[in-house]
Scaffold this active site. Structure first.
Site, short mmCIF file in Angstrom:
data_model
loop_
_atom_site.label_atom_id
_atom_site.label_comp_id
_atom_site.label_asym_id
_atom_site.label_seq_id
_atom_site.Cartn_x
_atom_site.Cartn_y
_atom_site.Cartn_z
N ASP A 31 -1.98 -14.70 -4.55
CA ASP A 31 -2.94 -13.60 -4.44
C ASP A 31 -4.26 -14.21 -3.98
O ASP A 31 -4.58 -15.33 -4.39
CB ASP A 31 -3.08 -12.90 -5.80
N ASP A 58 -5.13 -17.32 0.60
CA ASP A 58 -5.35 -16.21 1.52
C ASP A 58 -4.34 -16.37 2.64
O ASP A 58 -4.37 -17.36 3.39
CB ASP A 58 -6.79 -16.25 2.06
N SER A 125 5.77 2.35 3.41
CA SER A 125 5.19 3.57 2.85
C SER A 125 5.80 4.80 3.49
O SER A 125 6.16 4.79 4.68
CB SER A 125 3.69 3.55 3.10
N TYR A 150 -4.15 1.83 8.80
CA TYR A 150 -3.32 1.40 7.66
C TYR A 150 -1.87 1.82 7.88
O TYR A 150 -0.95 1.01 7.78
CB TYR A 150 -3.85 2.01 6.34
N LYS A 154 1.95 -0.38 8.68
CA LYS A 154 3.25 -0.27 8.02
C LYS A 154 4.35 -0.04 9.06
O LYS A 154 5.43 -0.63 8.99
CB LYS A 154 3.24 0.84 6.97
N PHE A 179 6.91 6.39 -1.97
CA PHE A 179 6.19 7.66 -1.99
C PHE A 179 4.91 7.40 -2.81
O PHE A 179 4.23 6.43 -2.53
CB PHE A 179 7.13 8.80 -2.42
N LEU A 201 -5.26 10.27 -6.14
CA LEU A 201 -5.39 11.38 -7.08
C LEU A 201 -5.39 10.93 -8.55
O LEU A 201 -6.28 11.29 -9.32
CB LEU A 201 -4.26 12.39 -6.84
N ARG A 232 3.42 16.14 -3.30
CA ARG A 232 3.80 14.73 -3.13
C ARG A 232 4.88 14.37 -4.14
O ARG A 232 5.07 15.07 -5.13
CB ARG A 232 2.58 13.81 -3.38
N1 UFG Z 1 -6.21 14.49 -3.78
C1 UFG Z 1 -7.16 15.37 -4.25
N2 UFG Z 1 -8.32 14.85 -4.73
C2 UFG Z 1 -8.58 13.53 -4.78
C3 UFG Z 1 -7.60 12.63 -4.30
C4 UFG Z 1 -6.42 13.16 -3.81
O1 UFG Z 1 -6.97 16.58 -4.22
O2 UFG Z 1 -9.68 13.14 -5.21
C5 UFG Z 1 -4.95 15.04 -3.28
C6 UFG Z 1 -4.71 14.69 -1.82
O3 UFG Z 1 -5.32 15.63 -0.98
C7 UFG Z 1 -3.19 14.70 -1.76
C8 UFG Z 1 -2.76 14.25 -3.15
O4 UFG Z 1 -3.89 14.44 -3.98
O5 UFG Z 1 -2.75 16.00 -1.57
C9 UFG Z 1 -2.35 12.80 -3.20
O6 UFG Z 1 -3.38 12.03 -2.62
P1 UFG Z 1 -3.40 10.43 -2.73
O7 UFG Z 1 -4.62 9.96 -2.02
O8 UFG Z 1 -3.24 10.03 -4.14
O9 UFG Z 1 -2.08 9.99 -1.99
P2 UFG Z 1 -1.61 10.27 -0.47
O10 UFG Z 1 -0.41 11.14 -0.53
O11 UFG Z 1 -2.73 10.67 0.39
O12 UFG Z 1 -1.20 8.78 -0.10
C10 UFG Z 1 -0.04 8.52 0.58
C11 UFG Z 1 0.38 7.07 0.27
C12 UFG Z 1 -0.56 6.10 0.90
C13 UFG Z 1 -0.75 6.45 2.34
C14 UFG Z 1 -1.18 7.86 2.53
C15 UFG Z 1 -1.31 8.16 3.99
O13 UFG Z 1 0.40 6.85 -1.13
O14 UFG Z 1 -0.01 4.80 0.82
O15 UFG Z 1 -0.26 8.72 1.93
O16 UFG Z 1 -1.75 9.43 4.22
F1 UFG Z 1 -1.66 5.65 2.89
#
Ligand code: UFG
Length: 339
Positions: A31, A58, A125, A150, A154, A179, A201, A232
């Protein structure tokens, strides 16, 4: 049997080190501590009774990668988590993402290609699917143009591994398409430690409940989903960690059908943002302060996994519920905030 875990002090990496050690693997962690601390080694030791070997390297430094493999010629498997993962940051600084996520992968594969036999697990991802045309999402669903650098790393990462496996028959690799990983180890000895304001989230929910944030913004309630919020597939990080061990064992036991395979890792169940909030409120018995806000750019409406291939071919199934994952996330947040 010695296994290298790169990014092994990060969120998914540390949980995977725990599961590997519990299964008797001898783990060495690399790491660069850019988004993790050596305290995580103590957490791992608390759970498993053993501190893994640790090398602060690194992976962008190609010479150090070579040195590592000279020092540890007995590494039989590599689980490669080390990468940057913030979508927004990748848009701001694409070259950092291409360097961090792709150069490091190439150096790693160059070292492994020089061996007669090597086993490699890659963190991919569900972002590679974008907004899939059909739900649940199978591994055959087309890869869509990436929404961010990002996500592109992937997609390109998977291509790099696939192309390398075509010509290096001694190299066996599996890409695992995650997921949405959430939660923490039930002991609360390790968990997720986002730097700064969380983008995801669940850490945003737990930090809001812990008083670090005023309120959660729910990004959009006008999506074509049952309650209007995005859907999700949230998977407990410990289930995800266990899948890495199963995938590595598949390669070590030569059970793989080809030398490059891809699996989805999800629960198969979609949950909306409001359902995640409800789950949190149920298990924590805390009221969450949230408001509906505009949509976030780049969010897909819905994504959840078809888990048949992971269940039937890999022989792994997510065992934890959303409530269990949310409770573990909350337990961890309370522990690190001394609540
Ligand atoms: N969300 C909110 N409020 C927040 C944060 C998230 O409403 O403060 C919602 C988002 O809009 C989404 C859901 O919660 O609908 C999940 O959001 P996350 O950011 O936790 O996760 P994502 O689904 O956006 O992330 C996934 C993968 C990532 C990837 C990304 C790409 O986990 O690795 O999709 O879009 F990069």
């Amino acid at each position: 049997m010695k296994v290298l875990v790169t990014g092994g002090l990060g969120f998914i990496g540390s949980h995977t080190v725990v599961e590997l050690q519990l299964k008797g693997f001898d783990v060495v962690v690399i790491d660069n501590l850019s988004n993790a601390s050596t305290d995580v080694l103590d957490g791992i030791a608390e759970i498993t009774g053993k501190r893994p070997e640790f090398e602060k390297i690194d992976l962008r430094d190609k010479a150090s990668v070579s040195e590592f493999f000279k020092k540890y010629p007995d590494v039989e498997g590599v689980i490669h988590f080390a990468a940057s993962k913030a979508v927004g940051e990748s848009v701001e600084n694409p070259l950092l993402y291409y360097e961090n996520n792709l150069n490091t992968l190439i150096y790693m594969l160059q070292e492994l290609s020089a061996k007669d036999n090597a086993n490699f697990i890659f963190s991919s991802s569900c972002t590679v699917y974008g907004q899939a045309d059909k739900l649940p999402i199978t591994e055959d669903a087309p890869v869509k143009p990436a929404e961010s650098p990002y996500g592109n790393t992937k997609q390109i990462g998977e291509e790099i591994i696939k192309d390398t496996c075509k010509v290096k028959k001694g190299l066996n690799a599996i890409s695992l398409r995650y997921f949405n990983p959430i939660g923490a180890h039930e002991s609360a000895a390790i968990g997720e430690l986002p730097l700064g304001v969380p983008q995801n989230l669940v850490p945003f929910i737990t930090q809001t409940a812990a008083g670090l944030r005023n309120e959660l913004a729910v990004f959009g309630n006008d999506y074509p989903t049952p309650d209007g919020t995005c859907v999700r597939d949230y998977i407990h990080v410990v289930d995800l960690a266990k899948a890495h061990v199963v995938a590595l064992e598949r390669l070590l036991n030569e059970k793989n059908e080809s030398n490059y395979e891809v699996f989805n890792l999800g629960t198969g169940t979609g949950s909306s943002v409001l359902e995640v909030i409800e789950s949190f409120e149920r298990v924590s018995e805390e009221k969450l302060n949230y408001r509906i806000a505009p949509r976030r750019e780049g969010d897909v409406t819905a994504a959840y996994a078809d888990t048949h291939k992971a269940n039937d071919v890999l022989g792994w199934k997510a065992g934890s519920s959303l409530d269990e994952a949310m409770l573990s996330a909350w337990k961890w947040e309370k522990k690190i905030r001394n609540l």
